[in-house]
Design a protein around this motif. Sequence first.
Motif, PDB file in Angstrom:
ATOM      1  N   ALA A  34       0.664  -1.178  -0.015  1.00 42.28           N
ATOM      2  CA  ALA A  34      -0.056  -0.145   0.100  1.00 42.28           C
ATOM      3  C   ALA A  34       0.781   1.077   0.114  1.00 42.28           C
ATOM      4  O   ALA A  34       0.687   2.320  -0.836  1.00 42.28           O
ATOM      5  CB  ALA A  34      -1.088  -0.041   1.370  1.00 42.28           C
ATOM      6  N   ASP A  35       1.909   1.146   0.691  1.00 39.94           N
ATOM      7  CA  ASP A  35       2.799   2.516   1.013  1.00 39.94           C
ATOM      8  C   ASP A  35       3.388   2.569  -0.600  1.00 39.94           C
ATOM      9  O   ASP A  35       3.568   3.824  -0.969  1.00 39.94           O
ATOM     10  CB  ASP A  35       3.887   2.239   1.861  1.00 39.94           C
ATOM     11  CG  ASP A  35       3.412   2.166   3.386  1.00 39.94           C
ATOM     12  OD1 ASP A  35       2.573   2.815   3.589  1.00 39.94           O
ATOM     13  OD2 ASP A  35       4.157   1.760   4.103  1.00 39.94           O
ATOM     14  N   THR A  36       3.877   1.545  -1.114  1.00 39.44           N
ATOM     15  CA  THR A  36       4.481   1.591  -2.539  1.00 39.44           C
ATOM     16  C   THR A  36       3.612   2.133  -3.283  1.00 39.44           C
ATOM     17  O   THR A  36       3.831   3.025  -4.386  1.00 39.44           O
ATOM     18  CB  THR A  36       5.061   0.187  -2.860  1.00 39.44           C
ATOM     19  OG1 THR A  36       6.156  -0.319  -2.054  1.00 39.44           O
ATOM     20  CG2 THR A  36       5.645   0.213  -4.274  1.00 39.44           C
ATOM     21  N   ILE A  37       2.285   1.874  -3.546  1.00 38.36           N
ATOM     22  CA  ILE A  37       1.184   2.230  -4.541  1.00 38.36           C
ATOM     23  C   ILE A  37       0.942   3.787  -4.216  1.00 38.36           C
ATOM     24  O   ILE A  37       0.945   4.404  -5.069  1.00 38.36           O
ATOM     25  CB  ILE A  37       0.152   1.339  -4.423  1.00 38.36           C
ATOM     26  CG1 ILE A  37       0.308  -0.011  -4.949  1.00 38.36           C
ATOM     27  CG2 ILE A  37      -1.186   1.768  -4.949  1.00 38.36           C
ATOM     28  CD1 ILE A  37      -0.630  -1.264  -4.845  1.00 38.36           C
ATOM     29  N   GLU A  38       0.955   3.850  -3.045  1.00 44.06           N
ATOM     30  CA  GLU A  38       0.610   5.588  -2.506  1.00 44.06           C
ATOM     31  C   GLU A  38       1.784   6.239  -3.338  1.00 44.06           C
ATOM     32  O   GLU A  38       1.463   7.290  -4.125  1.00 44.06           O
ATOM     33  CB  GLU A  38       0.453   5.629  -1.186  1.00 44.06           C
ATOM     34  CG  GLU A  38      -0.739   4.987  -0.502  1.00 44.06           C
ATOM     35  CD  GLU A  38      -0.761   5.601   0.876  1.00 44.06           C
ATOM     36  OE1 GLU A  38       0.123   6.016   1.553  1.00 44.06           O
ATOM     37  OE2 GLU A  38      -1.848   5.303   1.444  1.00 44.06           O
ATOM     38  N   SER A  39       3.195   5.819  -3.088  1.00 44.00           N
ATOM     39  CA  SER A  39       4.166   6.624  -3.598  1.00 44.00           C
ATOM     40  C   SER A  39       3.964   6.690  -5.258  1.00 44.00           C
ATOM     41  O   SER A  39       4.381   7.975  -5.666  1.00 44.00           O
ATOM     42  CB  SER A  39       5.479   5.924  -3.311  1.00 44.00           C
ATOM     43  OG  SER A  39       6.476   6.632  -3.894  1.00 44.00           O
ATOM     44  N   VAL A  40       3.851   5.532  -5.870  1.00 48.64           N
ATOM     45  CA  VAL A  40       3.690   5.510  -7.506  1.00 48.64           C
ATOM     46  C   VAL A  40       2.403   6.500  -7.662  1.00 48.64           C
ATOM     47  O   VAL A  40       2.482   7.300  -8.654  1.00 48.64           O
ATOM     48  CB  VAL A  40       3.422   4.181  -7.698  1.00 48.64           C
ATOM     49  CG1 VAL A  40       3.089   4.268  -9.111  1.00 48.64           C
ATOM     50  CG2 VAL A  40       4.579   3.292  -7.651  1.00 48.64           C
ATOM     51  N   GLN A  41       1.287   6.592  -7.051  1.00 46.78           N
ATOM     52  CA  GLN A  41       0.132   7.091  -7.415  1.00 46.78           C
ATOM     53  C   GLN A  41       0.444   8.502  -7.156  1.00 46.78           C
ATOM     54  O   GLN A  41       0.284   9.525  -7.876  1.00 46.78           O
ATOM     55  CB  GLN A  41      -1.168   6.863  -6.470  1.00 46.78           C
ATOM     56  CG  GLN A  41      -1.683   5.714  -6.808  1.00 46.78           C
ATOM     57  CD  GLN A  41      -2.830   5.255  -5.952  1.00 46.78           C
ATOM     58  OE1 GLN A  41      -2.593   5.427  -4.732  1.00 46.78           O
ATOM     59  NE2 GLN A  41      -3.650   4.671  -6.567  1.00 46.78           N
ATOM     60  N   LEU A  42       1.192   9.365  -6.085  1.00 49.59           N
ATOM     61  CA  LEU A  42       1.535  10.671  -5.966  1.00 49.59           C
ATOM     62  C   LEU A  42       2.614  10.980  -7.027  1.00 49.59           C
ATOM     63  O   LEU A  42       2.682  12.194  -7.493  1.00 49.59           O
ATOM     64  CB  LEU A  42       2.151  10.771  -4.635  1.00 49.59           C
ATOM     65  CG  LEU A  42       0.992  10.391  -3.543  1.00 49.59           C
ATOM     66  CD1 LEU A  42       1.932  10.658  -2.065  1.00 49.59           C
ATOM     67  CD2 LEU A  42      -0.009  11.711  -3.446  1.00 49.59           C
ATOM     68  N   GLY A  43       3.455  10.201  -7.291  1.00 44.21           N
ATOM     69  CA  GLY A  43       4.334  10.639  -8.470  1.00 44.21           C
ATOM     70  C   GLY A  43       3.695  10.718  -9.775  1.00 44.21           C
ATOM     71  O   GLY A  43       4.163  11.778 -10.524  1.00 44.21           O
ATOM     72  N   MET A  44       2.678   9.744 -10.010  1.00 45.29           N
ATOM     73  CA  MET A  44       2.170  10.035 -11.255  1.00 45.29           C
ATOM     74  C   MET A  44       1.148  11.399 -11.287  1.00 45.29           C
ATOM     75  O   MET A  44       1.240  11.863 -12.508  1.00 45.29           O
ATOM     76  CB  MET A  44       1.052   8.747 -11.446  1.00 45.29           C
ATOM     77  CG  MET A  44       2.063   7.512 -11.864  1.00 45.29           C
ATOM     78  SD  MET A  44       0.905   6.045 -11.876  1.00 45.29           S
ATOM     79  CE  MET A  44      -0.182   6.094 -13.008  1.00 45.29           C
ATOM     80  N   ALA A  45       0.501  11.492  -9.974  1.00 39.46           N
ATOM     81  CA  ALA A  45       0.006  12.816 -10.001  1.00 39.46           C
ATOM     82  C   ALA A  45       0.975  13.989 -10.374  1.00 39.46           C
ATOM     83  O   ALA A  45       0.427  14.982 -11.008  1.00 39.46           O
ATOM     84  CB  ALA A  45      -1.012  12.740  -8.671  1.00 39.46           C
ATOM     85  N   ALA A  46       2.134  14.026  -9.817  1.00 35.66           N
ATOM     86  CA  ALA A  46       3.040  15.124 -10.284  1.00 35.66           C
ATOM     87  C   ALA A  46       3.406  15.130 -11.437  1.00 35.66           C
ATOM     88  O   ALA A  46       3.555  16.407 -12.190  1.00 35.66           O
ATOM     89  CB  ALA A  46       4.125  14.878  -9.137  1.00 35.66           C
ATOM     90  N   ASP A  47       3.754  14.070 -12.241  1.00 30.55           N
ATOM     91  CA  ASP A  47       3.844  13.913 -13.533  1.00 30.55           C
ATOM     92  C   ASP A  47       2.926  14.578 -14.397  1.00 30.55           C
ATOM     93  O   ASP A  47       3.039  15.322 -15.478  1.00 30.55           O
ATOM     94  CB  ASP A  47       4.354  12.667 -13.898  1.00 30.55           C
ATOM     95  CG  ASP A  47       5.640  11.970 -13.370  1.00 30.55           C
ATOM     96  OD1 ASP A  47       6.339  12.645 -12.773  1.00 30.55           O
ATOM     97  OD2 ASP A  47       5.918  10.808 -13.479  1.00 30.55           O
ATOM     98  N   LEU A  48       1.611  14.213 -14.082  1.00 27.20           N
ATOM     99  CA  LEU A  48       0.449  14.572 -14.634  1.00 27.20           C
ATOM    100  C   LEU A  48       0.285  16.103 -14.633  1.00 27.20           C
ATOM    101  O   LEU A  48      -0.110  16.906 -15.602  1.00 27.20           O
ATOM    102  CB  LEU A  48      -0.766  14.036 -14.209  1.00 27.20           C
ATOM    103  CG  LEU A  48      -2.130  14.279 -14.936  1.00 27.20           C
ATOM    104  CD1 LEU A  48      -1.938  13.793 -16.567  1.00 27.20           C
ATOM    105  CD2 LEU A  48      -3.034  13.323 -14.383  1.00 27.20           C
ATOM    106  N   LEU A  49       0.676  16.679 -13.507  1.00 24.66           N
ATOM    107  CA  LEU A  49       0.649  18.184 -13.424  1.00 24.66           C
ATOM    108  C   LEU A  49       1.494  18.834 -14.252  1.00 24.66           C
ATOM    109  O   LEU A  49       1.191  19.891 -14.777  1.00 24.66           O
ATOM    110  CB  LEU A  49       0.829  18.576 -11.843  1.00 24.66           C
ATOM    111  CG  LEU A  49      -0.184  18.270 -10.885  1.00 24.66           C
ATOM    112  CD1 LEU A  49       0.389  18.609  -9.627  1.00 24.66           C
ATOM    113  CD2 LEU A  49      -1.563  19.381 -11.213  1.00 24.66           C
ATOM    114  N   GLY A  50       2.712  18.142 -14.436  1.00 22.62           N
ATOM    115  CA  GLY A  50       3.701  18.780 -15.442  1.00 22.62           C
ATOM    116  C   GLY A  50       3.262  18.646 -16.889  1.00 22.62           C
ATOM    117  O   GLY A  50       3.262  19.672 -17.738  1.00 22.62           O
TER     118      GLY A  50
END
Length: 95
Positions: A34-50
């Motif tokens: 769950a921690d790993t998936i949260e990290s991936v999801q937050l990273g993907m959201a940051a990439d999407l903002l860019g």
Amino acid sequence: MSGGTTARLLPWAGAEGKPCYLVTDGTGPLSEVADTIESVQLGMAADLLGHAADLMADHRATSAQLRFLLARMREALTDVHRIAASRGARLAERN
């Protein structure tokens, strides 16, 4: 919950979009997943903002591209909201 265990809202949805919970003390393999998936999801959201910033600056962007971006941003916001709710609940339980 007793013995230091709590119900953790997991960063994915179950059948029909219903929330999934894990009764845990915060350790264990599923908590790590769950921690790993949260990290991936937050990273993907940051990439999407860019990507959104780039696409919004491109005056040649089509309505189809913008709709696609909006759909992905909605998915990312759903993930980030679930993560925030999960972490907020865990913080409240500590106090």
